[in-house]
Design a protein around this motif. Structure first.
Motif, PDB file in Angstrom:
ATOM      1  N   LEU A   1       0.810  -1.218   0.000  1.00 41.32           N
ATOM      2  CA  LEU A   1       0.000   0.000   0.000  1.00 41.32           C
ATOM      3  C   LEU A   1       0.847   1.274   0.000  1.00 41.32           C
ATOM      4  CD1 LEU A   1      -2.833  -0.909   2.559  1.00 41.32           C
ATOM      5  CD2 LEU A   1      -3.076  -0.613   0.099  1.00 41.32           C
ATOM      6  N   ARG A   2       2.158   1.106   0.087  1.00 43.63           N
ATOM      7  CA  ARG A   2       3.045   2.274   0.190  1.00 43.63           C
ATOM      8  C   ARG A   2       3.559   2.718  -1.188  1.00 43.63           C
ATOM      9  NH1 ARG A   2       7.440   0.872   4.723  1.00 43.63           N
ATOM     10  NH2 ARG A   2       8.183   2.925   4.056  1.00 43.63           N
ATOM     11  N   LYS A   3       3.813   4.019  -1.294  1.00 46.62           N
ATOM     12  CA  LYS A   3       4.326   4.568  -2.562  1.00 46.62           C
ATOM     13  C   LYS A   3       5.715   5.202  -2.380  1.00 46.62           C
ATOM     14  CE  LYS A   3       0.397   3.965  -4.917  1.00 46.62           C
ATOM     15  NZ  LYS A   3      -0.048   2.776  -4.176  1.00 46.62           N
ATOM     16  N   ASP A   4       6.183   5.292  -1.132  1.00 44.99           N
ATOM     17  CA  ASP A   4       7.468   5.964  -0.849  1.00 44.99           C
ATOM     18  C   ASP A   4       8.636   5.010  -1.059  1.00 44.99           C
ATOM     19  OD1 ASP A   4       6.419   4.505   1.374  1.00 44.99           O
ATOM     20  OD2 ASP A   4       7.822   5.504   2.727  1.00 44.99           O
ATOM     21  N   HIS A   5       9.128   4.946  -2.295  1.00 45.94           N
ATOM     22  CA  HIS A   5      10.119   3.922  -2.671  1.00 45.94           C
ATOM     23  C   HIS A   5      11.397   3.994  -1.828  1.00 45.94           C
ATOM     24  CE1 HIS A   5       7.548   2.584  -5.857  1.00 45.94           C
ATOM     25  NE2 HIS A   5       7.451   3.818  -6.323  1.00 45.94           N
ATOM     26  N   ASP A   6      11.852   5.199  -1.533  1.00 47.80           N
ATOM     27  CA  ASP A   6      13.059   5.334  -0.704  1.00 47.80           C
ATOM     28  C   ASP A   6      12.818   4.799   0.705  1.00 47.80           C
ATOM     29  OD1 ASP A   6      14.363   6.420  -2.817  1.00 47.80           O
ATOM     30  OD2 ASP A   6      14.226   8.511  -2.148  1.00 47.80           O
ATOM     31  N   GLY A   7      11.635   5.109   1.245  1.00 50.07           N
ATOM     32  CA  GLY A   7      11.261   4.626   2.582  1.00 50.07           C
ATOM     33  C   GLY A   7      11.156   3.113   2.628  1.00 50.07           C
ATOM     34  N   ILE A   8      10.603   2.532   1.564  1.00 53.54           N
ATOM     35  CA  ILE A   8      10.463   1.069   1.483  1.00 53.54           C
ATOM     36  C   ILE A   8      11.847   0.414   1.489  1.00 53.54           C
ATOM     37  CG2 ILE A   8       9.744  -0.852  -0.014  1.00 53.54           C
ATOM     38  CD1 ILE A   8       7.370   0.969  -0.907  1.00 53.54           C
ATOM     39  N   LYS A   9      12.757   0.989   0.691  1.00 57.42           N
ATOM     40  CA  LYS A   9      14.132   0.454   0.605  1.00 57.42           C
ATOM     41  C   LYS A   9      14.809   0.518   1.987  1.00 57.42           C
ATOM     42  CE  LYS A   9      18.259   1.027  -2.317  1.00 57.42           C
ATOM     43  NZ  LYS A   9      19.275   1.579  -1.419  1.00 57.42           N
ATOM     44  N   LYS A  10      14.621   1.657   2.668  1.00 61.31           N
ATOM     45  CA  LYS A  10      15.217   1.856   3.986  1.00 61.31           C
ATOM     46  C   LYS A  10      14.651   0.858   5.003  1.00 61.31           C
ATOM     47  CE  LYS A  10      16.047   5.637   7.190  1.00 61.31           C
ATOM     48  NZ  LYS A  10      15.573   6.939   7.631  1.00 61.31           N
ATOM     49  N   ASP A  11      13.321   0.661   4.941  1.00 61.76           N
ATOM     50  CA  ASP A  11      12.683  -0.272   5.881  1.00 61.76           C
ATOM     51  C   ASP A  11      13.082  -1.716   5.600  1.00 61.76           C
ATOM     52  OD1 ASP A  11      11.506   1.734   7.317  1.00 61.76           O
ATOM     53  OD2 ASP A  11       9.596   1.649   6.260  1.00 61.76           O
ATOM     54  N   MET A  12      13.271  -2.048   4.309  1.00 62.19           N
ATOM     55  CA  MET A  12      13.744  -3.398   3.951  1.00 62.19           C
ATOM     56  C   MET A  12      15.117  -3.636   4.573  1.00 62.19           C
ATOM     57  SD  MET A  12      12.884  -6.112   1.943  1.00 62.19           S
ATOM     58  CE  MET A  12      12.042  -5.705   0.421  1.00 62.19           C
ATOM     59  N   GLU A  13      15.997  -2.628   4.469  1.00 61.48           N
ATOM     60  CA  GLU A  13      17.334  -2.753   5.065  1.00 61.48           C
ATOM     61  C   GLU A  13      17.239  -2.922   6.580  1.00 61.48           C
ATOM     62  OE1 GLU A  13      19.247   0.804   3.682  1.00 61.48           O
ATOM     63  OE2 GLU A  13      19.501   0.021   1.631  1.00 61.48           O
ATOM     64  N   HIS A  14      16.288  -2.191   7.184  1.00 62.80           N
ATOM     65  CA  HIS A  14      16.128  -2.280   8.641  1.00 62.80           C
ATOM     66  C   HIS A  14      15.614  -3.663   9.063  1.00 62.80           C
ATOM     67  CE1 HIS A  14      15.786  -1.095  12.723  1.00 62.80           C
ATOM     68  NE2 HIS A  14      14.471  -1.118  12.754  1.00 62.80           N
ATOM     69  N   VAL A  15      14.688  -4.223   8.286  1.00 62.67           N
ATOM     70  CA  VAL A  15      14.189  -5.583   8.574  1.00 62.67           C
ATOM     71  C   VAL A  15      15.351  -6.578   8.506  1.00 62.67           C
ATOM     72  CG1 VAL A  15      12.764  -7.485   7.661  1.00 62.67           C
ATOM     73  CG2 VAL A  15      11.763  -5.209   7.939  1.00 62.67           C
ATOM     74  N   TYR A  16      16.238  -6.408   7.528  1.00 64.52           N
ATOM     75  CA  TYR A  16      17.394  -7.297   7.412  1.00 64.52           C
ATOM     76  C   TYR A  16      18.384  -7.095   8.568  1.00 64.52           C
ATOM     77  CZ  TYR A  16      15.947  -8.797   2.717  1.00 64.52           C
ATOM     78  OH  TYR A  16      15.269  -9.354   1.658  1.00 64.52           O
ATOM     79  N   GLU A  17      18.436  -5.880   9.109  1.00 64.69           N
ATOM     80  CA  GLU A  17      19.266  -5.646  10.308  1.00 64.69           C
ATOM     81  C   GLU A  17      18.672  -6.371  11.519  1.00 64.69           C
ATOM     82  OE1 GLU A  17      19.576  -1.423  10.930  1.00 64.69           O
ATOM     83  OE2 GLU A  17      20.561  -1.134   8.995  1.00 64.69           O
ATOM     84  N   LEU A  18      17.339  -6.292  11.648  1.00 67.62           N
ATOM     85  CA  LEU A  18      16.657  -6.973  12.767  1.00 67.62           C
ATOM     86  C   LEU A  18      16.759  -8.487  12.638  1.00 67.62           C
ATOM     87  CD1 LEU A  18      13.303  -4.944  13.067  1.00 67.62           C
ATOM     88  CD2 LEU A  18      15.125  -5.005  14.771  1.00 67.62           C
ATOM     89  N   PHE A  19      16.665  -8.974  11.383  1.00 68.19           N
ATOM     90  CA  PHE A  19      16.645 -10.415  11.116  1.00 68.19           C
ATOM     91  C   PHE A  19      17.723 -10.770  10.080  1.00 68.19           C
ATOM     92  CE2 PHE A  19      12.154  -9.097  11.822  1.00 68.19           C
ATOM     93  CZ  PHE A  19      11.872  -9.814  12.978  1.00 68.19           C
ATOM     94  N   PRO A  20      18.993 -10.823  10.501  1.00 69.30           N
ATOM     95  CA  PRO A  20      20.062 -11.122   9.536  1.00 69.30           C
ATOM     96  C   PRO A  20      19.844 -12.440   8.786  1.00 69.30           C
ATOM     97  CG  PRO A  20      20.985 -10.439  11.660  1.00 69.30           C
ATOM     98  CD  PRO A  20      19.511 -10.601  11.862  1.00 69.30           C
ATOM     99  N   ARG A  21      19.169 -13.394   9.448  1.00 69.57           N
ATOM    100  CA  ARG A  21      18.897 -14.693   8.795  1.00 69.57           C
ATOM    101  C   ARG A  21      18.044 -14.504   7.533  1.00 69.57           C
ATOM    102  NH1 ARG A  21      18.098 -19.642  11.541  1.00 69.57           N
ATOM    103  NH2 ARG A  21      19.376 -18.735  13.171  1.00 69.57           N
ATOM    104  N   LEU A  22      17.129 -13.549   7.572  1.00 63.88           N
ATOM    105  CA  LEU A  22      16.268 -13.314   6.404  1.00 63.88           C
ATOM    106  C   LEU A  22      17.077 -12.781   5.227  1.00 63.88           C
ATOM    107  CD1 LEU A  22      12.946 -11.751   7.781  1.00 63.88           C
ATOM    108  CD2 LEU A  22      13.420 -14.137   7.190  1.00 63.88           C
ATOM    109  N   PHE A  23      18.101 -11.980   5.538  1.00 66.07           N
ATOM    110  CA  PHE A  23      18.954 -11.479   4.451  1.00 66.07           C
ATOM    111  C   PHE A  23      19.660 -12.649   3.773  1.00 66.07           C
ATOM    112  CE2 PHE A  23      22.982  -9.748   2.784  1.00 66.07           C
ATOM    113  CZ  PHE A  23      22.447  -8.848   1.869  1.00 66.07           C
ATOM    114  N   GLU A  24      20.140 -13.586   4.594  1.00 69.37           N
ATOM    115  CA  GLU A  24      20.816 -14.779   4.041  1.00 69.37           C
ATOM    116  C   GLU A  24      19.853 -15.613   3.188  1.00 69.37           C
ATOM    117  OE1 GLU A  24      22.301 -17.007   7.385  1.00 69.37           O
ATOM    118  OE2 GLU A  24      23.302 -15.237   8.226  1.00 69.37           O
TER     119      GLU A  24
END
Length: 235
Positions: free
Chosen positions: A103-126
């Motif tokens: 539902l979001r349109k803020d592409h920069d914000g989405i990218k930033k939040d994706m990076e933050h999720v990967y920081e919280l869950f490094p296993r998901l990045f792998e």
């Protein structure tokens, strides 16, 4: 932030919630504890628009949301991490996360939040390119939480995040719940592991057969004899 006023909810002719009233203040972790079948998951489904109350009202940030469509509730800032994870098994972990931001349109914000999720869950990045159905239970739980966070929620509804997980993974998940709360998300947590839930919550409600029978600070409930006997293994 959230005010539930005297709601009744039915499945067909069977009444599951009976006059439920509760409040969640901004910045809190509030937990709902109770046995299987007490109505905890039904309450979360009602708050996220998947079920409609027959009576009563639900206010979120001062606006009435009962009867609204689930997607407009997500848009308003409420995300639901469902019981049993419910990841999209044939999609990659990263595609699941992207869906959380649909539902979001803020592409920069989405990218930033994706990076933050990967920081919280490094296993998901792998595992980001891996099909979600091949992830372990703990990894799927991380993914379900990450997907909900991608919607940038103000209020996070979490249904049984520790279910079926090894003790070390449970500890990890609860650490992240506390971290997400400190970063600004308010949390309403349904959890059968009452010890863990009360250790992170500010306040708690006890549900029995569709009714709230006790409420108070988490510390108060931890010390109540009937709570110890029923939910804390008689400690």
């Amino acid at each position: 932030m959230l005010k539930v006023n005297d709601i009744d909810v039915y499945y067909g002719h069977i009444q599951v919630l009976k006059g439920i009233s509760l409040e969640v203040n901004e910045g809190e972790i509030v937990t709902l504890i109770g046995a299987n079948g007490a109505g905890k998951s039904t309450l979360l489904k009602t708050l996220s628009g998947l079920l409609k109350p027959k009576k009563g009202s639900i206010e979120y940030l001062g606006s009435n949301i009962d009867g609204k469509a689930a997607q407009s509730i997500v848009k308003a800032g409420i995300s639901h991490v469902p019981e049993g994870r419910r990841v999209f098994a044939n999609m990659s972990a990263e595609e699941n996360l992207q869906l959380g931001a649909y539902l979001r349109k803020d592409h920069d914000g989405i990218k930033k939040d994706m990076e933050h999720v990967y920081e919280l869950f490094p296993r998901l990045f792998e595992r980001r390119k891996q099909q979600s159905g091949t992830l372990s239970g703990g990894e799927q739980q991380m993914l379900a939480m990450g997907r909900a966070l991608m919607a940038k929620p103000k209020l996070l509804l979490m249904d049984e995040p520790s279910m079926g997980l090894a003790p070390l993974m449970v500890k990890n998940i609860f650490n992240i719940i506390e971290m997400v709360n400190k970063e600004g998300a308010t949390v309403l947590l349904v959890e059968q592991n009452a010890n863990m839930a009360l250790s992170v919550a500010h306040r708690a409600y006890v549900l029995e057969t569709g009714k709230i029978v006790l409420s108070g600070t988490a510390k108060e409930l931890q010390e109540r004899d009937e709570v110890k006997a029923a939910y804390l293994g008689g400690l």
